[in-house]
Design a protein around this motif. Structure first.
Motif, PDB file in Angstrom:
ATOM      1  N   VAL A  76     -13.971  -5.783   5.600  1.00 11.71           N
ATOM      2  CA  VAL A  76     -13.839  -4.338   5.074  1.00 11.71           C
ATOM      3  C   VAL A  76     -12.942  -4.179   3.848  1.00 11.71           C
ATOM      4  N   PHE A  77     -11.980  -4.987   3.847  1.00 17.95           N
ATOM      5  CA  PHE A  77     -11.034  -5.102   2.686  1.00 17.95           C
ATOM      6  C   PHE A  77     -11.706  -5.666   1.779  1.00 17.95           C
ATOM      7  N   ILE A 125     -10.606   5.125   2.032  1.00 21.32           N
ATOM      8  CA  ILE A 125     -10.385   5.185   3.435  1.00 21.32           C
ATOM      9  C   ILE A 125     -10.509   3.675   4.135  1.00 21.32           C
ATOM     10  N   MET A 126     -11.408   3.238   3.517  1.00 15.75           N
ATOM     11  CA  MET A 126     -11.929   1.468   4.152  1.00 15.75           C
ATOM     12  C   MET A 126     -10.629   0.797   3.612  1.00 15.75           C
ATOM     13  N   ALA A 127     -10.119   0.776   2.280  1.00 14.45           N
ATOM     14  CA  ALA A 127      -9.032   0.020   1.885  1.00 14.45           C
ATOM     15  C   ALA A 127      -7.895   0.490   2.685  1.00 14.45           C
ATOM     16  N   GLY A 128      -7.549   1.564   2.847  1.00 14.24           N
ATOM     17  CA  GLY A 128      -6.120   1.911   3.720  1.00 14.24           C
ATOM     18  C   GLY A 128      -6.549   1.376   5.057  1.00 14.24           C
ATOM     19  N   TRP A 129      -7.443   1.509   5.832  1.00 12.63           N
ATOM     20  CA  TRP A 129      -7.649   1.442   7.184  1.00 12.63           C
ATOM     21  C   TRP A 129      -7.330  -0.305   7.541  1.00 12.63           C
ATOM     22  N   PRO A 218      -3.625   3.476  -0.658  1.00  9.15           N
ATOM     23  CA  PRO A 218      -4.390   2.859   0.003  1.00  9.15           C
ATOM     24  C   PRO A 218      -4.736   1.408  -0.741  1.00  9.15           C
ATOM     25  N   MET A 219      -4.084   1.458  -1.893  1.00  8.71           N
ATOM     26  CA  MET A 219      -4.530   0.070  -2.755  1.00  8.71           C
ATOM     27  C   MET A 219      -3.120  -0.862  -2.665  1.00  8.71           C
ATOM     28  N   THR A 220      -2.338  -0.399  -1.702  1.00  8.29           N
ATOM     29  CA  THR A 220      -0.848  -1.266  -1.737  1.00  8.29           C
ATOM     30  C   THR A 220      -1.109  -2.842  -1.572  1.00  8.29           C
ATOM     31  N   GLU A 221      -2.013  -3.121  -1.018  1.00  2.13           N
ATOM     32  CA  GLU A 221      -2.130  -4.578  -0.454  1.00  2.13           C
ATOM     33  C   GLU A 221      -3.045  -5.271  -1.694  1.00  2.13           C
ATOM     34  N   TYR A 222      -3.784  -4.575  -2.506  1.00  2.00           N
ATOM     35  CA  TYR A 222      -4.583  -5.227  -3.317  1.00  2.00           C
ATOM     36  C   TYR A 222      -4.026  -5.850  -4.559  1.00  2.00           C
ATOM     37  N   THR A 223      -4.530  -6.777  -4.916  1.00  2.00           N
ATOM     38  CA  THR A 223      -4.202  -7.683  -6.101  1.00  2.00           C
ATOM     39  C   THR A 223      -5.268  -8.149  -6.829  1.00  2.00           C
ATOM     40  N   GLY A 224      -5.002  -8.649  -8.117  1.00  5.87           N
ATOM     41  CA  GLY A 224      -6.001  -9.262  -8.942  1.00  5.87           C
ATOM     42  C   GLY A 224      -7.037  -8.296  -9.428  1.00  5.87           C
ATOM     43  N   ILE A 225      -8.255  -8.864  -9.160  1.00  4.39           N
ATOM     44  CA  ILE A 225      -9.589  -8.332  -9.757  1.00  4.39           C
ATOM     45  C   ILE A 225     -10.064  -7.156  -8.861  1.00  4.39           C
ATOM     46  N   ARG A 226      -9.719  -7.245  -7.349  1.00  2.00           N
ATOM     47  CA  ARG A 226      -9.874  -6.237  -6.499  1.00  2.00           C
ATOM     48  C   ARG A 226      -9.129  -4.854  -7.045  1.00  2.00           C
ATOM     49  N   PHE A 227      -7.969  -5.126  -7.240  1.00  2.00           N
ATOM     50  CA  PHE A 227      -7.166  -4.033  -7.605  1.00  2.00           C
ATOM     51  C   PHE A 227      -7.650  -3.494  -9.060  1.00  2.00           C
ATOM     52  N   ALA A 228      -8.033  -4.299  -9.800  1.00  2.00           N
ATOM     53  CA  ALA A 228      -8.728  -3.958 -11.114  1.00  2.00           C
ATOM     54  C   ALA A 228     -10.025  -3.209 -10.994  1.00  2.00           C
ATOM     55  N   LEU A 229     -10.909  -3.416  -9.881  1.00  2.00           N
ATOM     56  CA  LEU A 229     -12.123  -2.550  -9.666  1.00  2.00           C
ATOM     57  C   LEU A 229     -11.647  -1.279  -9.214  1.00  2.00           C
ATOM     58  N   PHE A 230     -10.642  -1.175  -8.308  1.00  2.00           N
ATOM     59  CA  PHE A 230     -10.328   0.301  -8.145  1.00  2.00           C
ATOM     60  C   PHE A 230      -9.813   1.235  -9.268  1.00  2.00           C
ATOM     61  N   MET A 231      -9.119   0.432 -10.432  1.00  2.00           N
ATOM     62  CA  MET A 231      -8.835   1.221 -11.684  1.00  2.00           C
ATOM     63  C   MET A 231      -9.945   1.295 -12.458  1.00  2.00           C
ATOM     64  N   LEU A 232     -10.671   0.338 -12.597  1.00  2.00           N
ATOM     65  CA  LEU A 232     -12.157   0.667 -12.926  1.00  2.00           C
ATOM     66  C   LEU A 232     -12.826   2.110 -12.790  1.00  2.00           C
TER      67      LEU A 232
END
Length: 317
Positions: A76-77, A125-129, A218-232
């Motif tokens: 899910v992450f 929601i998926m990212a947070g949970w 919900p993006m607290t634990e995201y890094t790198g390209i996954r975090f960039a996708l949320f920004m995109l």
């Protein structure tokens, strides 16, 4: 064969627009905020006027380590950024840029757009949970509550335009649009645009990701390209909301002298600049202020616009 090539060409153009327009908006935001808030950093990367700032950000995200918390739900992450991003790509398929310039003309295009846009919040929601982090869960819950509040005025404002045009087809709405709709649907336009910003969680509606309070929510634990996708996804959302406001309330490709697609792009980027300007100018709303604005402010205004449209349609008919 010709039909297959036509569909393939349309999809290629949409994907290119999906990958290009948000980057232009992101670069514009860097420069606009640099001038409005005297931020020197974005003006240096690459030399002249900081032209390489966006490239530097991309390289930085690619180089960062992709970390997944040990207690996280890994599947899910990993899936959450795609769920937050892809609905906007799907929505772009039905947004018309000019006469005949769209991926698909659906008879229920407006209904389709509003339904698909609502799916994007599932990514948060998926990212947070899945992050196994209480701050992330809180951010996901805030995002869900905000969507529930602002979806109603968004739908009501869009319904007013559909009632005025007599169709749910986005190209049909643009073709039915007349210049005097600007004052007639002005209240609905403001409600739709503000509600759209709130659904994107853009300042001053960024309470779910308040970076100074709950560290990107919900993006607290995201890094790198996954975090960039949320920004995109955020920047693609700006393009989509600006495009929908243009199509529904500003006449889409209608305009003097210049070709229709040029008018559409001018209106989209003008609204995108307004989004950036609002971010620079207004402080973040508290949770109670955010909910009060939706239920006490925007919902009554949207209902007023819907009633006004109905009265005008009856009198004109």
């Amino acid at each position: 064969m010709a039909e297959v090539l036509d569909v393939a060409l349309r999809l290629v153009v949409i994907v290119i627009a999906f990958l290009t327009l948000p980057l232009i908006v992101g670069q514009t935001e860097h420069k606009a905020m640099a001038h409005m808030q005297s931020r020197l950093g974005p003006m240096y990367a690459g030399g002249f006027h900081g032209w390489a700032q966006l490239i530097a950000d991309g390289v930085k995200f690619v180089q960062k380590e992709d970390v997944i918390p040990a207690a996280a739900d890994r599947r899910v992450f990993a899936l959450a950024p795609a769920v937050g991003l892809l609905p906007y790509l799907i929505v772009m398929i039905v947004i018309p840029v000019g006469p005949g310039l769209f991926g698909a003309d659906l008879d229920v295009g407006l209904f389709f757009v509003l339904a698909v846009m609502g799916v994007g919040v599932l990514g948060s929601i998926m990212a947070g949970w899945s992050s196994a982090n209480k701050y992330s869960v809180l951010g996901g819950m805030r995002a869900a509550a905000q969507l529930m509040s602002y979806e109603l005025p968004l739908v009501l404002a869009a319904s007013s335009v559909a009632m005025a045009a007599g169709t749910l087809s986005l190209p049909g709405i643009v073709e039915a649009w007349r210049w005097w709709w600007l004052p007639w649907q002005a209240v609905g336009a403001v409600v739709f645009f503000v509600a759209g910003l709130a659904e994107l969680r853009r300042p001053p509606f960024d309470m779910p990701i308040a970076d100074s309070e709950i560290i990107m929510g919900p993006m607290t634990e995201y890094t790198g390209i996954r975090f960039a996708l949320f920004m995109l996804a955020e920047y693609v959302g700006i393009v989509v909301v600006s495009a929908l406001t243009t199509v529904l309330f500003l006449g889409g490709w209608n305009g003097p002298l210049l070709p229709g697609p040029v008018w559409t792009l001018i209106k989209i980027f003008a609204l995108a600049f307004v989004v950036i300007w609002i971010r620079v100018s207004f402080p973040r709303l508290r949770a109670d202020q955010l909910q009060k604005l939706a239920w006490v402010g925007l919902v009554p205004l949207a209902l007023f616009q819907l009633a006004l449209t109905g009265v005008v349609k009856v009198l004109a008919g």
